[in-house]
Design a protein around this motif. Structure first.
Motif, mmCIF file in Angstrom:
data_model
loop_
_atom_site.group_PDB
_atom_site.id
_atom_site.type_symbol
_atom_site.label_atom_id
_atom_site.label_comp_id
_atom_site.label_asym_id
_atom_site.label_seq_id
_atom_site.Cartn_x
_atom_site.Cartn_y
_atom_site.Cartn_z
ATOM 1 N N VAL A 39 -4.356 -3.373 -3.207
ATOM 2 C CA VAL A 39 -3.074 -3.130 -3.878
ATOM 3 C C VAL A 39 -1.909 -3.443 -2.942
ATOM 4 N N ALA A 40 -1.966 -2.914 -1.722
ATOM 5 C CA ALA A 40 -0.855 -3.092 -0.782
ATOM 6 C C ALA A 40 -0.667 -4.555 -0.391
ATOM 7 N N SER A 41 -1.759 -5.224 -0.034
ATOM 8 C CA SER A 41 -1.625 -6.605 0.455
ATOM 9 C C SER A 41 -1.245 -7.560 -0.669
ATOM 10 N N ILE A 42 -1.792 -7.353 -1.861
ATOM 11 C CA ILE A 42 -1.460 -8.235 -2.986
ATOM 12 C C ILE A 42 -0.015 -8.000 -3.428
ATOM 13 N N ALA A 43 0.490 -6.770 -3.261
ATOM 14 C CA ALA A 43 1.899 -6.490 -3.566
ATOM 15 C C ALA A 43 2.834 -7.118 -2.536
ATOM 16 N N GLY A 44 2.306 -7.469 -1.355
ATOM 17 C CA GLY A 44 3.114 -8.145 -0.339
ATOM 18 C C GLY A 44 3.285 -7.385 0.953
ATOM 19 N N ALA A 45 2.656 -6.201 1.086
ATOM 20 C CA ALA A 45 2.724 -5.462 2.354
ATOM 21 C C ALA A 45 1.768 -6.101 3.359
ATOM 22 N N LYS A 46 2.038 -5.851 4.628
ATOM 23 C CA LYS A 46 1.156 -6.344 5.685
ATOM 24 C C LYS A 46 0.158 -5.244 6.034
ATOM 25 N N VAL A 47 -1.121 -5.579 5.998
ATOM 26 C CA VAL A 47 -2.183 -4.634 6.362
ATOM 27 C C VAL A 47 -2.924 -5.226 7.545
ATOM 28 N N SER A 48 -2.818 -4.574 8.702
ATOM 29 C CA SER A 48 -3.433 -5.150 9.894
ATOM 30 C C SER A 48 -3.893 -4.060 10.847
ATOM 31 N N GLN A 49 -4.807 -4.431 11.732
ATOM 32 C CA GLN A 49 -5.175 -3.550 12.822
ATOM 33 C C GLN A 49 -3.962 -3.377 13.739
ATOM 34 N N VAL A 50 -4.000 -2.363 14.595
ATOM 35 C CA VAL A 50 -2.848 -2.125 15.467
ATOM 36 C C VAL A 50 -2.622 -3.279 16.447
ATOM 37 N N GLY A 73 -2.697 -6.324 15.524
ATOM 38 C CA GLY A 73 -2.163 -7.433 14.737
ATOM 39 C C GLY A 73 -3.210 -8.244 14.000
ATOM 40 N N GLU A 74 -4.487 -8.051 14.333
ATOM 41 C CA GLU A 74 -5.557 -8.771 13.639
ATOM 42 C C GLU A 74 -5.716 -8.234 12.215
ATOM 43 N N PRO A 75 -6.200 -9.047 11.270
ATOM 44 C CA PRO A 75 -6.397 -8.555 9.908
ATOM 45 C C PRO A 75 -7.445 -7.436 9.860
ATOM 46 N N LEU A 76 -7.259 -6.513 8.930
ATOM 47 C CA LEU A 76 -8.263 -5.485 8.670
ATOM 48 C C LEU A 76 -9.297 -6.083 7.724
ATOM 49 N N ARG A 77 -10.560 -6.136 8.182
ATOM 50 C CA ARG A 77 -11.605 -6.801 7.398
ATOM 51 C C ARG A 77 -12.783 -5.862 7.162
ATOM 52 N N TYR A 78 -13.645 -6.269 6.242
ATOM 53 C CA TYR A 78 -14.710 -5.406 5.735
ATOM 54 C C TYR A 78 -16.089 -6.041 5.895
ATOM 55 N N ASN A 79 -17.068 -5.163 6.093
ATOM 56 C CA ASN A 79 -18.468 -5.591 6.187
ATOM 57 C C ASN A 79 -18.680 -6.607 7.307
ATOM 58 N N GLN A 80 -18.067 -6.330 8.451
ATOM 59 C CA GLN A 80 -18.179 -7.227 9.592
ATOM 60 C C GLN A 80 -19.087 -6.672 10.684
ATOM 61 N N LYS A 81 -19.586 -5.427 10.488
ATOM 62 C CA LYS A 81 -20.388 -4.777 11.538
ATOM 63 C C LYS A 81 -21.309 -3.743 10.923
ATOM 64 N N ALA A 82 -22.172 -3.183 11.749
ATOM 65 C CA ALA A 82 -23.226 -2.301 11.238
ATOM 66 C C ALA A 82 -22.706 -0.974 10.715
ATOM 67 N N ASP A 83 -21.635 -0.435 11.320
ATOM 68 C CA ASP A 83 -21.128 0.861 10.820
ATOM 69 C C ASP A 83 -19.973 0.620 9.852
ATOM 70 N N TYR A 84 -19.540 1.707 9.215
ATOM 71 C CA TYR A 84 -18.529 1.605 8.157
ATOM 72 C C TYR A 84 -17.145 2.059 8.606
#
Length: 256
Positions: free
Chosen positions: A220-231, A233-244
Protein backbone atom coordinates in the motif's frame (compact mmCIF):
# COMPACT_ATOMS: atom_id res chain seq x y z
CA UNK A 1 -8.00 -13.35 -13.68
CA UNK A 2 -7.08 -9.71 -14.33
CA UNK A 3 -5.37 -7.53 -11.73
CA UNK A 4 -8.46 -5.53 -10.81
CA UNK A 5 -10.59 -8.62 -10.23
CA UNK A 6 -7.86 -10.27 -8.17
CA UNK A 7 -7.50 -7.20 -5.94
CA UNK A 8 -11.27 -7.05 -5.36
CA UNK A 9 -11.42 -10.77 -4.59
CA UNK A 10 -8.62 -10.44 -2.02
CA UNK A 11 -10.39 -7.44 -0.45
CA UNK A 12 -13.61 -9.46 -0.19
CA UNK A 13 -11.67 -12.34 1.34
CA UNK A 14 -10.12 -10.05 3.96
CA UNK A 15 -13.58 -8.69 4.81
CA UNK A 16 -14.91 -12.23 5.28
CA UNK A 17 -11.99 -13.01 7.57
CA UNK A 18 -12.69 -9.76 9.41
CA UNK A 19 -16.31 -10.75 10.01
CA UNK A 20 -15.17 -14.00 11.63
CA UNK A 21 -12.67 -12.05 13.74
CA UNK A 22 -15.33 -9.60 14.93
CA UNK A 23 -17.64 -12.40 16.06
CA UNK A 24 -14.90 -13.56 18.43
CA UNK A 25 -13.88 -9.98 19.31
CA UNK A 26 -17.39 -9.33 20.60
CA UNK A 27 -17.24 -12.09 23.21
CA UNK A 28 -14.83 -13.47 25.78
CA UNK A 29 -11.96 -15.37 24.17
CA UNK A 30 -8.93 -17.24 25.37
CA UNK A 31 -5.35 -16.16 24.70
CA UNK A 32 -2.57 -18.69 24.24
CA UNK A 33 1.14 -18.06 23.76
CA UNK A 34 3.55 -19.49 21.19
CA UNK A 35 7.12 -20.56 21.87
CA UNK A 36 8.35 -17.00 21.19
CA UNK A 37 5.79 -15.74 23.75
CA UNK A 38 3.72 -13.95 21.09
CA UNK A 39 -0.03 -14.21 21.75
CA UNK A 40 -2.48 -16.12 19.55
CA UNK A 41 -6.27 -16.37 19.82
CA UNK A 42 -9.00 -18.43 18.23
CA UNK A 43 -9.66 -15.43 15.98
CA UNK A 44 -6.16 -15.71 14.44
CA UNK A 45 -6.84 -19.33 13.59
CA UNK A 46 -10.38 -18.74 12.28
CA UNK A 47 -9.17 -15.95 9.98
CA UNK A 48 -6.22 -18.07 8.84
CA UNK A 49 -8.53 -20.90 7.73
CA UNK A 50 -10.82 -18.56 5.77
CA UNK A 51 -7.95 -16.76 4.02
CA UNK A 52 -6.00 -19.89 3.09
CA UNK A 53 -9.10 -21.61 1.69
CA UNK A 54 -10.03 -18.49 -0.27
CA UNK A 55 -6.56 -17.97 -1.75
CA UNK A 56 -6.31 -21.63 -2.74
CA UNK A 57 -9.59 -21.26 -4.61
CA UNK A 58 -8.43 -18.03 -6.32
CA UNK A 59 -4.91 -19.13 -7.28
CA UNK A 60 -4.50 -22.89 -6.81
CA UNK A 61 -0.89 -22.88 -8.08
CA UNK A 62 0.52 -20.20 -5.75
CA UNK A 63 2.05 -21.15 -2.39
CA UNK A 64 0.82 -19.45 0.79
CA UNK A 65 2.93 -18.36 3.74
CA UNK A 66 0.85 -17.40 6.78
CA UNK A 67 2.03 -16.56 10.27
CA UNK A 68 -0.13 -19.45 11.46
CA UNK A 69 1.50 -21.94 9.05
CA UNK A 70 5.07 -20.66 8.79
CA UNK A 71 6.97 -23.92 9.25
CA UNK A 72 8.02 -24.19 5.60
CA UNK A 73 11.60 -25.23 4.88
CA UNK A 74 13.89 -22.65 3.29
CA UNK A 75 14.93 -25.23 0.69
CA UNK A 76 11.36 -25.17 -0.55
CA UNK A 77 10.66 -21.45 -0.11
CA UNK A 78 13.74 -20.25 -1.94
CA UNK A 79 12.29 -21.72 -5.14
CA UNK A 80 9.24 -19.45 -4.92
CA UNK A 81 9.02 -16.62 -7.43
CA UNK A 82 5.48 -15.62 -6.45
CA UNK A 83 3.50 -16.40 -3.33
CA UNK A 84 0.90 -15.10 -0.89
CA UNK A 85 2.10 -13.63 2.41
CA UNK A 86 -0.57 -13.52 5.11
CA UNK A 87 -0.99 -12.29 8.67
CA UNK A 88 -4.54 -13.29 9.71
CA UNK A 89 -4.43 -10.76 12.56
CA UNK A 90 -1.63 -8.22 12.70
CA UNK A 91 -1.75 -6.51 16.07
CA UNK A 92 -2.98 -9.42 18.19
CA UNK A 93 -2.02 -7.37 21.26
CA UNK A 94 -4.34 -4.59 20.04
CA UNK A 95 -7.06 -7.19 19.45
CA UNK A 96 -6.63 -8.45 23.03
CA UNK A 97 -6.74 -4.87 24.37
CA UNK A 98 -9.88 -4.28 22.23
CA UNK A 99 -8.68 -0.91 20.93
CA UNK A 100 -9.63 -1.67 17.32
CA UNK A 101 -6.15 -1.18 15.85
CA UNK A 102 -5.63 -4.63 14.37
CA UNK A 103 -5.67 -5.69 10.75
CA UNK A 104 -5.99 -8.56 8.30
CA UNK A 105 -2.91 -8.50 6.03
CA UNK A 106 -2.76 -10.23 2.64
CA UNK A 107 0.08 -9.52 0.18
CA UNK A 108 1.18 -10.98 -3.14
CA UNK A 109 4.97 -11.12 -3.35
CA UNK A 110 6.73 -11.37 -6.73
CA UNK A 111 10.51 -11.84 -6.81
CA UNK A 112 10.85 -10.36 -3.33
CA UNK A 113 8.62 -7.33 -3.97
CA UNK A 114 5.03 -6.80 -2.72
CA UNK A 115 2.97 -6.12 -5.85
CA UNK A 116 -0.52 -6.40 -4.33
CA UNK A 117 -1.68 -5.79 -0.79
CA UNK A 118 -4.83 -5.52 1.29
CA UNK A 119 -4.86 -4.21 4.86
CA UNK A 120 -8.34 -4.53 6.37
CA UNK A 121 -9.19 -3.12 9.81
CA UNK A 122 -12.53 -4.78 10.64
CA UNK A 123 -13.18 -2.93 13.91
CA UNK A 124 -12.65 0.43 12.15
CA UNK A 125 -14.56 -0.50 8.95
CA UNK A 126 -11.54 0.63 6.93
CA UNK A 127 -9.52 -1.08 4.22
CA UNK A 128 -6.39 -0.15 2.32
CA UNK A 129 -5.78 -1.89 -0.99
CA UNK A 130 -3.15 -1.58 -3.69
CA UNK A 131 -1.93 -3.26 -6.85
CA UNK A 132 1.17 -2.15 -8.71
CA UNK A 133 -0.49 -1.53 -12.08
CA UNK A 134 -3.73 -0.05 -10.67
CA UNK A 135 -2.79 2.16 -7.72
CA UNK A 136 -3.47 2.44 -3.99
CA UNK A 137 -6.78 3.20 -2.31
CA UNK A 138 -8.51 3.60 1.04
CA UNK A 139 -12.03 2.32 1.47
CA UNK A 140 -14.25 3.44 4.36
CA UNK A 141 -17.62 1.73 4.23
CA UNK A 142 -18.64 2.03 0.57
CA UNK A 143 -16.55 5.13 -0.15
CA UNK A 144 -13.16 4.69 -1.86
CA UNK A 145 -10.45 7.28 -2.44
CA UNK A 146 -7.13 6.97 -4.28
CA UNK A 147 -3.97 7.42 -2.23
CA UNK A 148 -1.09 9.38 -3.77
CA UNK A 149 1.79 10.41 -1.57
CA UNK A 150 3.01 14.00 -1.82
CA UNK A 151 6.62 14.60 -0.82
CA UNK A 152 7.13 16.86 2.20
CA UNK A 153 10.26 18.89 3.03
CA UNK A 154 12.40 17.38 5.77
CA UNK A 155 11.99 20.36 8.14
CA UNK A 156 9.53 21.94 10.56
CA UNK A 157 7.06 19.74 12.41
CA UNK A 158 7.42 16.09 11.36
CA UNK A 159 4.63 13.64 12.14
CA UNK A 160 6.20 10.34 13.17
CA UNK A 161 4.01 7.27 13.53
CA UNK A 162 5.21 4.70 16.04
CA UNK A 163 4.15 1.47 17.63
CA UNK A 164 1.51 1.53 20.34
CA UNK A 165 2.70 -1.77 21.85
CA UNK A 166 6.40 -1.98 20.88
CA UNK A 167 8.32 1.22 21.74
CA UNK A 168 11.94 1.04 20.57
CA UNK A 169 14.95 2.46 22.43
CA UNK A 170 16.58 3.24 19.07
CA UNK A 171 13.70 5.52 18.11
CA UNK A 172 14.69 8.41 20.40
CA UNK A 173 18.11 8.62 18.76
CA UNK A 174 16.57 8.52 15.28
CA UNK A 175 14.20 11.38 16.12
CA UNK A 176 17.08 13.76 16.95
CA UNK A 177 17.47 14.40 13.21
CA UNK A 178 14.22 16.39 13.17
CA UNK A 179 13.66 19.92 14.50
CA UNK A 180 10.17 19.21 15.84
CA UNK A 181 8.35 15.90 16.20
CA UNK A 182 4.68 15.07 16.65
CA UNK A 183 4.40 11.42 17.69
CA UNK A 184 1.37 9.52 16.38
CA UNK A 185 0.91 6.17 18.18
CA UNK A 186 -0.74 3.42 16.13
CA UNK A 187 -1.02 -0.34 16.21
CA UNK A 188 -0.41 -2.98 13.52
CA UNK A 189 0.25 -2.36 9.82
CA UNK A 190 -1.96 0.73 9.99
CA UNK A 191 1.33 2.59 10.63
CA UNK A 192 2.50 2.02 7.06
CA UNK A 193 -0.93 2.98 5.75
CA UNK A 194 -0.88 6.31 7.62
CA UNK A 195 2.18 7.34 5.61
CA UNK A 196 0.44 6.24 2.40
CA UNK A 197 -2.53 8.37 3.45
CA UNK A 198 -0.42 11.43 4.28
CA UNK A 199 -1.52 11.44 7.93
CA UNK A 200 2.07 10.70 8.98
CA UNK A 201 5.35 11.75 7.40
CA UNK A 202 7.61 8.92 8.46
CA UNK A 203 7.41 5.52 10.15
CA UNK A 204 10.82 4.37 11.40
CA UNK A 205 10.60 0.75 12.49
CA UNK A 206 13.68 0.27 14.64
CA UNK A 207 12.55 -2.91 16.30
CA UNK A 208 11.73 -6.49 15.31
CA UNK A 209 9.01 -7.34 12.78
CA UNK A 210 8.31 -10.39 10.66
CA UNK A 211 7.69 -10.35 6.94
CA UNK A 212 3.97 -11.11 7.31
CA UNK A 213 3.62 -8.01 9.54
CA UNK A 214 4.68 -5.68 6.74
CA UNK A 215 4.06 -7.21 3.29
CA UNK A 216 0.54 -5.86 2.72
CA UNK A 217 1.17 -2.43 4.25
CA UNK A 218 4.44 -2.20 2.31
CA UNK A 219 2.49 -2.74 -0.91
CA UNK A 220 0.00 0.00 0.00
CA UNK A 221 2.68 2.50 1.03
CA UNK A 222 5.07 1.94 -1.88
CA UNK A 223 2.35 1.81 -4.55
CA UNK A 224 0.90 5.06 -3.12
CA UNK A 225 4.36 6.61 -3.64
CA UNK A 226 6.06 6.42 -0.22
CA UNK A 227 9.63 5.19 0.05
CA UNK A 228 10.03 1.89 1.92
CA UNK A 229 13.64 1.00 2.59
CA UNK A 230 16.05 -0.50 5.07
CA UNK A 231 17.84 2.03 7.27
CA UNK A 232 20.91 1.68 5.00
CA UNK A 233 18.82 2.77 2.01
CA UNK A 234 18.55 -0.68 0.41
CA UNK A 235 15.06 -1.87 -0.60
CA UNK A 236 13.07 -3.92 1.92
CA UNK A 237 12.63 -7.33 0.28
CA UNK A 238 10.92 -10.61 1.08
CA UNK A 239 11.77 -14.31 1.09
CA UNK A 240 15.47 -13.66 0.65
CA UNK A 241 16.72 -15.73 3.62
CA UNK A 242 15.91 -18.64 5.89
CA UNK A 243 14.28 -16.67 8.72
CA UNK A 244 11.28 -14.36 8.53
CA UNK A 245 12.64 -11.35 10.43
CA UNK A 246 12.78 -7.97 8.68
CA UNK A 247 15.78 -5.70 9.06
CA UNK A 248 15.06 -2.27 10.57
CA UNK A 249 13.30 -0.12 7.98
CA UNK A 250 11.80 3.31 7.34
CA UNK A 251 8.61 4.28 5.49
CA UNK A 252 8.76 7.93 4.47
CA UNK A 253 7.28 10.69 2.38
CA UNK A 254 10.02 13.11 3.36
CA UNK A 255 12.33 14.55 0.72
CA UNK A 256 15.84 13.05 0.83
Amino acid sequence: MNHTDLLEEVLNLSIRAGEAIMEIYAKDFTVEYKEDESPVTEADLAAHKIIVAGLKALTPDLPILSEESADIEWESRQQWQEYWLVDPIDGTKEFIKKNGEFTVNIALIHNGEPILGVVHAPALNESYLAEKSIGAFKQTGEARIELKVTTKPNQGMIKVVGSRSHPSPDLAEYLTRFEQVDMVPKGSSLKLCLVAEGKADVYPRLGPTSEWDTGAGHAVASIAGAKVSQVNGEPLRYNQKADYLNPYFVVSRLAD
